[in-house]
Enzyme design. Sequence first.
Site, PDB file in Angstrom:
ATOM      1  N   LYS A  17      -0.700   0.448   3.303  1.00  0.00           N
ATOM      2  CA  LYS A  17       0.674   1.322   3.290  1.00  0.00           C
ATOM      3  C   LYS A  17       1.050   2.175   4.571  1.00  0.00           C
ATOM      4  O   LYS A  17       2.206   2.093   4.875  1.00  0.00           O
ATOM      5  CB  LYS A  17       0.374   2.399   2.207  1.00  0.00           C
ATOM      6  CG  LYS A  17       0.183   1.677   0.606  1.00  0.00           C
ATOM      7  CD  LYS A  17       0.331   2.813  -0.214  1.00  0.00           C
ATOM      8  CE  LYS A  17      -0.532   4.013  -0.407  1.00  0.00           C
ATOM      9  NZ  LYS A  17      -2.065   3.690  -0.590  1.00  0.00           N
ATOM     10  N   ARG A  92       1.236   9.187  -7.367  1.00  0.00           N
ATOM     11  CA  ARG A  92      -0.209   8.777  -7.578  1.00  0.00           C
ATOM     12  C   ARG A  92      -0.371   8.810  -8.832  1.00  0.00           C
ATOM     13  O   ARG A  92      -1.402   8.463  -9.402  1.00  0.00           O
ATOM     14  CB  ARG A  92      -1.136   9.313  -6.688  1.00  0.00           C
ATOM     15  CG  ARG A  92      -1.617   8.558  -5.458  1.00  0.00           C
ATOM     16  CD  ARG A  92      -2.393   9.338  -4.815  1.00  0.00           C
ATOM     17  NE  ARG A  92      -3.252   8.472  -3.871  1.00  0.00           N
ATOM     18  CZ  ARG A  92      -3.269   8.763  -2.543  1.00  0.00           C
ATOM     19  NH1 ARG A  92      -2.193   9.246  -2.019  1.00  0.00           N
ATOM     20  NH2 ARG A  92      -4.156   7.919  -1.795  1.00  0.00           N
ATOM     21  N   ARG A 129     -11.882   1.296   9.258  1.00  0.00           N
ATOM     22  CA  ARG A 129     -10.492   1.796   9.961  1.00  0.00           C
ATOM     23  C   ARG A 129     -10.730   3.031  10.901  1.00  0.00           C
ATOM     24  O   ARG A 129     -11.505   3.795  10.637  1.00  0.00           O
ATOM     25  CB  ARG A 129      -9.482   2.358   8.855  1.00  0.00           C
ATOM     26  CG  ARG A 129      -8.218   2.993   9.146  1.00  0.00           C
ATOM     27  CD  ARG A 129      -7.393   2.735   8.013  1.00  0.00           C
ATOM     28  NE  ARG A 129      -7.709   3.596   6.971  1.00  0.00           N
ATOM     29  CZ  ARG A 129      -6.930   4.078   5.885  1.00  0.00           C
ATOM     30  NH1 ARG A 129      -5.986   3.545   5.921  1.00  0.00           N
ATOM     31  NH2 ARG A 129      -7.365   4.844   4.937  1.00  0.00           N
ATOM     32  N   ARG A 163     -11.721   8.355   9.033  1.00  0.00           N
ATOM     33  CA  ARG A 163     -11.258   9.443   8.083  1.00  0.00           C
ATOM     34  C   ARG A 163     -12.696   9.739   7.287  1.00  0.00           C
ATOM     35  O   ARG A 163     -13.152   8.612   6.603  1.00  0.00           O
ATOM     36  CB  ARG A 163     -10.122   9.119   7.328  1.00  0.00           C
ATOM     37  CG  ARG A 163      -9.089   9.783   7.922  1.00  0.00           C
ATOM     38  CD  ARG A 163      -7.810   9.110   7.397  1.00  0.00           C
ATOM     39  NE  ARG A 163      -7.726   9.082   5.876  1.00  0.00           N
ATOM     40  CZ  ARG A 163      -6.922   8.651   4.969  1.00  0.00           C
ATOM     41  NH1 ARG A 163      -5.635   8.396   5.723  1.00  0.00           N
ATOM     42  NH2 ARG A 163      -7.063   8.844   3.691  1.00  0.00           N
ATOM     43  N   ARG A 174     -12.245   6.268  -4.815  1.00  0.00           N
ATOM     44  CA  ARG A 174     -10.974   6.091  -4.679  1.00  0.00           C
ATOM     45  C   ARG A 174     -10.276   5.066  -5.066  1.00  0.00           C
ATOM     46  O   ARG A 174      -9.205   5.284  -5.778  1.00  0.00           O
ATOM     47  CB  ARG A 174     -10.373   6.381  -3.196  1.00  0.00           C
ATOM     48  CG  ARG A 174     -11.009   7.612  -2.301  1.00  0.00           C
ATOM     49  CD  ARG A 174     -10.629   7.543  -0.979  1.00  0.00           C
ATOM     50  NE  ARG A 174      -9.203   7.576  -0.694  1.00  0.00           N
ATOM     51  CZ  ARG A 174      -8.527   7.234   0.715  1.00  0.00           C
ATOM     52  NH1 ARG A 174      -9.253   6.627   1.403  1.00  0.00           N
ATOM     53  NH2 ARG A 174      -7.260   7.427   0.637  1.00  0.00           N
TER      54      ARG A 174
HETATM   55  P1  AMP Z   1      -3.848   9.219   1.648  1.00  0.00           P
HETATM   56  O1  AMP Z   1      -3.844   9.426   3.011  1.00  0.00           O
HETATM   57  O2  AMP Z   1      -2.533   8.603   0.984  1.00  0.00           O
HETATM   58  O3  AMP Z   1      -4.988   8.211   1.558  1.00  0.00           O
HETATM   59  O4  AMP Z   1      -4.349  10.381   0.986  1.00  0.00           O
HETATM   60  C1  AMP Z   1      -5.606  10.966   1.142  1.00  0.00           C
HETATM   61  C2  AMP Z   1      -6.176  11.669   0.157  1.00  0.00           C
HETATM   62  O5  AMP Z   1      -5.084  12.798  -0.423  1.00  0.00           O
HETATM   63  C3  AMP Z   1      -6.164  11.151  -1.316  1.00  0.00           C
HETATM   64  O6  AMP Z   1      -7.433  10.539  -1.442  1.00  0.00           O
HETATM   65  C4  AMP Z   1      -6.148  12.248  -2.389  1.00  0.00           C
HETATM   66  O7  AMP Z   1      -7.150  13.145  -2.604  1.00  0.00           O
HETATM   67  C5  AMP Z   1      -4.936  13.047  -1.770  1.00  0.00           C
HETATM   68  N1  AMP Z   1      -3.613  12.674  -1.973  1.00  0.00           N
HETATM   69  C6  AMP Z   1      -2.734  12.041  -1.368  1.00  0.00           C
HETATM   70  N2  AMP Z   1      -1.543  12.124  -1.846  1.00  0.00           N
HETATM   71  C7  AMP Z   1      -1.562  12.316  -3.039  1.00  0.00           C
HETATM   72  C8  AMP Z   1      -0.892  12.478  -4.406  1.00  0.00           C
HETATM   73  N3  AMP Z   1       0.276  11.930  -4.441  1.00  0.00           N
HETATM   74  N4  AMP Z   1      -1.742  12.963  -5.511  1.00  0.00           N
HETATM   75  C9  AMP Z   1      -2.801  13.458  -5.613  1.00  0.00           C
HETATM   76  N5  AMP Z   1      -3.487  13.554  -4.510  1.00  0.00           N
HETATM   77  C10 AMP Z   1      -3.031  13.132  -3.078  1.00  0.00           C
END
Ligand code: AMP
Length: 223
Positions: A17, A92, A129, A163, A174
């Site tokens: 993404k 999400r 990554r 990360r 996740r």
């Molecule tokens: P990402 O960078 O999109 O993979 O997000 C990293 C982490 O941030 C996720 O695993 C969640 O813990 C939190 N997170 C990001 N976006 C959301 C969302 N829309 N709702 C809830 N938690 C989020």
Amino acid sequence: MTKKIVLILLGPPGSGKGTQAKQLCHHYSLPHLSTGDLLREEINQKTVIGLEAKELIQKGLLVPDAIVMKILWERLSKKDCAQGFLLDGFPRTVHQAESLLKEQKENEQLIVLSLEVPNEEIVKRAVGRLICSTCGAIFHTTYSPSTLNTECDRCEGGKLYQRADDKEEVIRERLRVYDQQTAPLIHFYDEKKVLKKFDGSVSPQVLFGKLCDYIDSIRLSSE
Ligand code: AMP
């Protein structure tokens, strides 16, 4: 009148993404709204939201809807979102998707792109990554390594890091959370006839071409 474009990228963590979002935003001149990035900014600035989010993110769990929506709505009110935007990592949950729909204006065209990648492939991708701490470029130890090893060859010198939530046990958690809380959105948007599924296991370049072809075809047919 051409409609304002609202792109949503759906897909499990590590499905590409972020990489596609960057290229799409560049190509269509849209701001890239990543709720993950917004939360990491809060963490870096050690805000109250950041402190709460940090623990949950490190465990691979979702941050509460109310918090994520607060920071996203704030970001959406900025001028650069007036002509459209791309959402990466939001919504999400079904509740987030419903809230977003309530905010939707008549002149907005919603396009949901769902990237499909098998779980085992995701784990392989995520654990390799690496991200540049200076410019945010994304690398992979096997698939797209930096020529400077642990430093970034795009901005020439930024340190690359993994990360904390890309560790294997966290990734598996996740994925479980994704299947349980986010995957229902595929059905949610499918029913509204705004979703298109893409095979996310092809190369990033091929996928990017397919996403653009699809977006262009939708834009043309709605003019
Ligand atoms: P990402 O960078 O999109 O993979 O997000 C990293 C982490 O941030 C996720 O695993 C969640 O813990 C939190 N997170 C990001 N976006 C959301 C969302 N829309 N709702 C809830 N938690 C989020």
